[in-house]
Write an enzyme that holds these catalytic residues in place. Structure first.
Site, short mmCIF file in Angstrom:
data_model
loop_
_atom_site.label_atom_id
_atom_site.label_comp_id
_atom_site.label_asym_id
_atom_site.label_seq_id
_atom_site.Cartn_x
_atom_site.Cartn_y
_atom_site.Cartn_z
N HIS A 70 3.19 -2.66 -0.85
CA HIS A 70 3.06 -3.43 0.39
C HIS A 70 2.43 -4.81 0.18
CE1 HIS A 70 -1.02 -1.94 0.14
NE2 HIS A 70 -1.36 -2.80 1.10
N HIS A 85 2.01 -9.90 2.29
CA HIS A 85 1.68 -8.55 2.76
C HIS A 85 2.81 -8.05 3.65
CE1 HIS A 85 -0.60 -5.29 4.63
NE2 HIS A 85 -1.43 -5.42 3.61
#
Length: 169
Positions: A70, A85
């Site tokens: 992620h 992100h």
């Protein structure tokens, strides 16, 4: 002549930051996560994506890949560290929903495909699929242009211009 050289030198220190994904551009302050919203991880911007394809906003070297797929860290040749992100709280998924297509230590170019994110799956599991770009050591920046927020953007298009401080000698 010295002034022209200085102007050319300063222009070379400008970089256009590309959108990492197609979607709606919005400020970090509106991200539904206190650390990002407070700029605790540096300045930057966020995108509510309308595509699953994630691209490099700047040229650099991949410095970190979080095991849960992620987060991608990139360092530019000027020393700027940026963090991409993918989604909010997606660390809880242990890598489900995001596929990283680059490796740590790999050189990447602006606009290069870095990852895919299964937005439909993430949203179906109740996760926010916002993509965030932060400059985690933004103190090395001299200036950052204000993006035009709350508009639809195309991936790989310039959304912001940054300039670097002169290096200390």
């Amino acid at each position: 002549m010295f002034r022209i050289f200085d102007l050319l030198k300063s222009r070379a220190r400008l970089s256009k930051v590309l959108a990492p994904v197609q979607g709606r551009l919005f400020p970090l302050e509106d991200v539904n996560d206190e650390i990002f919203a407070s700029k605790g991880l540096g300045g930057g911007f966020a995108v509510q994506p309308s595509s699953d394809l994630i691209y490099a906003p700047l040229n650099g070297t991949v410095t970190s890949l979080f095991p849960t797929n992620h987060e991608i860290g990139i360092r530019t040749k000027e020393g700027l560290d940026l963090l991409i992100h993918l989604g909010l709280n997606t660390v809880e998924l242990g890598g489900v929903g995001c596929d990283i297509l680059v490796e740590a230590g790999q050189e990447v170019k602006k606009g290069q495909l870095l990852a895919t994110m299964n937005r439909k799956l993430l949203r179906g599991l109740g996760y926010d699929d916002t993509v965030i770009v932060t400059y985690t050591n933004d103190q090395i920046l001299k200036g950052v242009s204000a993006p035009v927020f709350f508009r639809e953007i195309n991936a790989k298009r310039a959304v912001q211009t940054i300039s670097y401080r002169s290096r200390l000698r």
